[in-house]
Structures are given as structure tokens and as C-alpha cells.
Design a protein around this motif. Sequence first.
Motif, PDB file in Angstrom:
ATOM      1  N   ILE A   1      27.876-105.140  95.339  1.00  0.00           N
ATOM      2  CA  ILE A   1      28.096-103.659  95.528  1.00  0.00           C
ATOM      3  C   ILE A   1      27.199-102.916  96.579  1.00  0.00           C
TER       4      ILE A   1
ATOM      5  N   LEU B   1      36.950-104.259  97.196  1.00  0.00           N
ATOM      6  CA  LEU B   1      37.330-102.898  96.673  1.00  0.00           C
ATOM      7  C   LEU B   1      36.537-102.068  97.676  1.00  0.00           C
TER       8      LEU B   1
ATOM      9  N   ILE C   1      32.278-104.853  96.814  1.00  0.00           N
ATOM     10  CA  ILE C   1      32.720-103.406  96.728  1.00  0.00           C
ATOM     11  C   ILE C   1      31.768-102.734  97.886  1.00  0.00           C
TER      12      ILE C   1
ATOM     13  N   SER D   1      38.134-102.556  89.021  1.00  0.00           N
ATOM     14  CA  SER D   1      38.510-103.562  89.823  1.00  0.00           C
ATOM     15  C   SER D   1      37.349-104.543  89.439  1.00  0.00           C
TER      16      SER D   1
ATOM     17  N   ASN E   1      35.933 -97.829  98.507  1.00  0.00           N
ATOM     18  CA  ASN E   1      36.273 -96.623  97.958  1.00  0.00           C
ATOM     19  C   ASN E   1      35.903 -95.577  99.191  1.00  0.00           C
TER      20      ASN E   1
ATOM     21  N   ASN F   1      31.308 -98.696  98.643  1.00  0.00           N
ATOM     22  CA  ASN F   1      31.462 -97.037  98.309  1.00  0.00           C
ATOM     23  C   ASN F   1      31.231 -96.304  99.653  1.00  0.00           C
TER      24      ASN F   1
ATOM     25  N   ILE G   1      35.655 -98.545  90.543  1.00  0.00           N
ATOM     26  CA  ILE G   1      34.703 -99.792  90.460  1.00  0.00           C
ATOM     27  C   ILE G   1      34.892-100.493  89.243  1.00  0.00           C
TER      28      ILE G   1
END
Length: 259
Positions: free
Chosen positions: A190, A81, A147, A129, A83, A149, A126
Motif C-alpha cells: 500500500i 485498489l 493498493i 479489498s 482510492n 490511496n 482498503i
Amino acid sequence: MEIAGKSAVVTGGASGLGEATARVLAAEGVKVAIFDLNEEAGNAVAAELGGVFCKVDVTNDASVDAGFAKARAAHGQEAILVNCAGTGNAIKTAGRDRKTGDITHFPIEAFDKIVQINLVGTFRCIAKSAAGMLTLEPGENGERGAIVNTASVAAEDGQIGQAAYSASKGGVVGMTLPIARDLSSEGIRINTILPGIFNTPLLKGAPQNVLDALGAQVPFPKRLGDPAEYASLAIEMIRNSYFNGEDVRLDGSIRMAPR
């Protein structure tokens, strides 16, 4: 993480930093789903990459749920993911009109809108996912997902008028480590990138002399950032399994002045 063959969701993937990242992921053999509100651009990019477009409003639970359902129906559960969905404004906390003397303040609804998109919207994606990633079988070293961001250098040195924007991006930075700790036992990493001044659609239409002046503020290299440079760091954060819980500035060493 070996990324070839994995599925990814990129929010804000129809343009700018998100589009650049989606393109690099697809080139590396990743199946990409683009979340965005811009249907025309999103469908065009998705078609070019052999991906899927999902019209998603990150401030709306049902919209995000529908986006993940569509992406997973097409590509399976995402292991990646990124973002990039976000926006900004520039309004002083309080001020005085120089002509009339009228005193105004930052409209609370305008402040809330930025926080809802940039901070709450990011967390919404977040959480949803990550819940899906928990269903994946762990790979090498027990890893299930990664992830990335997007914050901003404004999280650390916001300028005049950026109270809402800086608060929202500072929130993204502030939640990165605790989320990394929340998800560590499940093998989900992340990280967050804090971009400086990048050549994205936010600057579209600005005169060349303005763009040149912005680039000249950067110590080195003296230019605007290229979205491909953001994508390069995002891919490294995804690939490198020891990269976790970090907030990294990508800004040519700029430190923003008050205005």
C-alpha cells in the motif's frame, strides 16, 4: 507486479484522478470496476473501457459490500485498489462575521462528513479489498495485491479553512505505514499519493485567470497538474514491487501558503 489481466477497483473512478487512472489501467489490459455515486458518468466511462460501474457510497458498509460483490462477479477478485473518492470544504474553525459581529464555529457535522468520506471511507475500502486479496494465490515474490490511496498536500500544509480536509488527508497518510505493516506478511502493498493542485472537476467552472493564478504558484512546472500524471505515479506504485508503505508528494514542489 505484472498488471495485465489483473482486476482492479477504482473508487471515484467516474472523473478526475480516478478516471485518469482507470483509463491507464484499462489500456494496460486490466479489468476495471469503477466505484462512484455519479451513475451517468460512471456508466459512460465503464462502457468506454469495457469495465463495470458500481454505484457506491464509501461511507456505507452495505453499499461498499454490494460494490465489491458486483465487481468480483464481473471480473473476479481484484488485485488492485486505487482510492480516489473524496471531497472537501473550506470553513474556519471559529470566526466573526465582519458585518454583524456574530461569532460562528465549524459545524461538527460538516467536519465529520469530510472525515467519513475521505478517511473512514478510504479505510473501509482498503480493509474490505485487502480481505478479498487474501484469497488470491501469491504471485512472484509472494505478492497478492497492491493498493494506492489519495491524500493531498493539505495533509502537510493545509490552508485556512481546511481543518477537516487536512485532518482527513493527514489520517490517510498516517495510516499508510501501519497498514503496510499489517498486510506485509500476506504480500499486499500500500502506498499513498499527495497531489498538489490538479486540474480536476473540483476546479470546474473556475475562471481562466483563477486557474492561471493557481498554476503560477507552482515552482516548476508553472501549471496545474494533469490527472494523467497522477495516474502515471499510481501505476508505478502498483507495478514496482519494492514500492511499499510510502507517502509521495506530487506537486511541482509547491508548499501551500496559509491562503
